[in-house]
Design a protein around this motif. Structure first.
Motif, PDB file in Angstrom:
ATOM      1  N   TYR A  85       0.833  -1.208   0.000  1.00 64.65           N
ATOM      2  CA  TYR A  85       0.000   0.000   0.000  1.00 64.65           C
ATOM      3  C   TYR A  85       0.868   1.258   0.000  1.00 64.65           C
ATOM      4  N   LEU A  86       1.898   1.252   0.842  1.00 63.97           N
ATOM      5  CA  LEU A  86       2.798   2.408   0.894  1.00 63.97           C
ATOM      6  C   LEU A  86       3.607   2.536  -0.392  1.00 63.97           C
ATOM      7  N   PHE A  87       3.949   1.414  -1.002  1.00 67.35           N
ATOM      8  CA  PHE A  87       4.666   1.420  -2.286  1.00 67.35           C
ATOM      9  C   PHE A  87       3.841   2.137  -3.345  1.00 67.35           C
ATOM     10  N   ARG A  88       2.553   1.843  -3.388  1.00 66.93           N
ATOM     11  CA  ARG A  88       1.688   2.491  -4.386  1.00 66.93           C
ATOM     12  C   ARG A  88       1.462   3.956  -4.047  1.00 66.93           C
ATOM     13  N   GLU A  89       1.228   4.253  -2.762  1.00 72.18           N
ATOM     14  CA  GLU A  89       0.953   5.631  -2.360  1.00 72.18           C
ATOM     15  C   GLU A  89       2.179   6.530  -2.546  1.00 72.18           C
ATOM     16  N   SER A  90       3.366   5.980  -2.383  1.00 71.83           N
ATOM     17  CA  SER A  90       4.591   6.777  -2.517  1.00 71.83           C
ATOM     18  C   SER A  90       5.168   6.709  -3.925  1.00 71.83           C
ATOM     19  N   MET A  91       4.452   6.031  -4.827  1.00 72.66           N
ATOM     20  CA  MET A  91       4.913   5.837  -6.207  1.00 72.66           C
ATOM     21  C   MET A  91       6.303   5.207  -6.252  1.00 72.66           C
ATOM     22  N   GLY A  92       6.477   4.203  -5.419  1.00 66.70           N
ATOM     23  CA  GLY A  92       7.713   3.433  -5.439  1.00 66.70           C
ATOM     24  C   GLY A  92       8.820   3.940  -4.548  1.00 66.70           C
ATOM     25  N   ALA A  93       8.550   5.013  -3.796  1.00 61.08           N
ATOM     26  CA  ALA A  93       9.601   5.573  -2.931  1.00 61.08           C
ATOM     27  C   ALA A  93       9.926   4.643  -1.765  1.00 61.08           C
ATOM     28  N   THR A  94       8.948   3.901  -1.274  1.00 61.52           N
ATOM     29  CA  THR A  94       9.189   2.881  -0.250  1.00 61.52           C
ATOM     30  C   THR A  94       9.003   1.511  -0.885  1.00 61.52           C
TER      31      THR A  94
END
Length: 348
Positions: free
Chosen positions: A217-226
């Motif tokens: 979820y965080l990967f998608r929300e951060s556009m790959g930043a995490t």
């Protein structure tokens, strides 16, 4: 989400998963070396077969989450780094042998440290330091020369490889594997009768799934930043040590939250069972052996791109090519080390 940094959110995801794993270790006796030792020398397979429950739940949960759109498991580094069979075998053997010398893997040492064992604190620190010595320190060039890590051009997973060749969804291939692990575990009557262990085995498997879902979820929300991550205890130990030394230079991460969560869960579990007790090493030779084992685990775990939990559970949960080979190598290395400690390689 707009006020809390992504790194801190990732740390919270890791912390929750870590707490459950710490509790599972203390209240459910989930342990890598303990499982090998009790099965090989104690005539008790409950802890070993518990791994079947953990893996069955983790595999089915991870692939169900992917099928429902909640997890992007092909973006985890277990599937984005090109698999090196040599690295899995050599790294796994070194890690397993070091695990036997140290008396615990990195995860097990964290759990024991959470229960008051100061010897395990030494293991954790040494392992974390040698992980970074091998990852980006003096041994990094040699590691890359022998075990070159390259980005993969396709997902490095068994189920996804079969899916690409048959057109069937990865879940089709993952569920039978998960069912096989569960059947192997539950076929052992002493484990079936141990409801406490079974419950915590399920919880440990779900903790791995939670980490994949939360970081996806965080990967998608951060556009790959995490990144998409799951529990592992080699490089994350080093990253946590670096955070405590240089937190102003880099914020919280999933690794820091995971390590802190395991410590917290282990402390809570030890308190619940009345097992918390401060311990220290009284034998310098024993401490020297444990430090040597911790160094080998840091080196081996970095070469293999994961430890007994990282490759043995998290990578296995996504059916990465590396997982079964690395786990088998860790088991063989651990059994060799146990054999040396118990029998000294002498005929029985």
């Amino acid at each position: 989400m707009e006020q809390i940094p992504m790194g801190a959110m990732a740390a919270l995801v890791g912390a929750l998963g870590g707490v459950i794993l710490g509790l599972a270790a203390r209240l459910g006796d989930f342990c890598t070396l303990g499982a090998l030792e009790s099965a090989a020398y104690g005539d008790d397979q409950r802890r070993l077969r518990l791994w079947g429950v953990v893996l069955g739940v983790a595999i089915s949960g991870a692939f169900l989450a992917e099928a429902l759109g909640y997890a992007d498991i092909t973006h985890s580094f277990y599937q984005t780094i090109k698999w090196s069979p040599l690295a899995s075998i050599v790294g796994g053997l070194v890690f397993g042998y070091g695990m036997a010398l140290a008396g615990n893997c990195g995860f097990g040492a964290l759990v024991r440290f959470g229960g008051g064992d100061l010897r395990s604190m030494v293991i954790v620190v040494v392992m974390g330091i040698f992980a970074f010595v091998t990852l980006s320190g003096p041994l990094a060039h040699l590691r890359l020369l022998i075990f070159d890590q390259q980005a993969a051009t396709s997902p490095q997973g068994i189920a996804h490889w079969l899916s690409a060749r048959t057109g069937l969804p990865p879940l089709t291939f993952a569920l039978p594997v998960a069912a096989g692990f569960l059947a192997w575990a539950l076929n052992y009557q002493p484990l079936r009768a141990d409801k406490r262990r079974l419950a915590w085995g399920v919880a440990a498997g779900l903790a791995v799934v939670w980490c994949f879902v939360g970081t996806s979820y965080l990967f998608r929300e951060s556009m790959g930043a995490t990144g998409v991550e799951a529990p592992s205890f080699t490089a994350p130990l080093g990253r946590t040590i670096l955070y405590f030394m240089t937190s102003t230079a880099g914020g919280l991460t999933f690794s820091v939250g995971l390590v802190a969560g395991v410590l917290g869960g282990a402390f809570l579990g030890s308190a619940i069972r009345g097992l918390f007790k401060w311990e220290a090493c009284e034998d310098p030779r024993e401490l020297g052996r444990q430090v040597s084992g911790a160094a080998l685990m840091g080196i081996g775990g970095t070469i293999a791109v994961g430890c007994s939990i990282g490759q043995g559970v998290s990578a296995m949960a996504v059916l990465a090519f590396s997982a079964p080979v690395t786990l088998a190598s860790i088991v063989i290395g651990g059994l060799i080390g146990l054999r040396q400690l118990i029998h000294g390689f002498q005929p029985e």
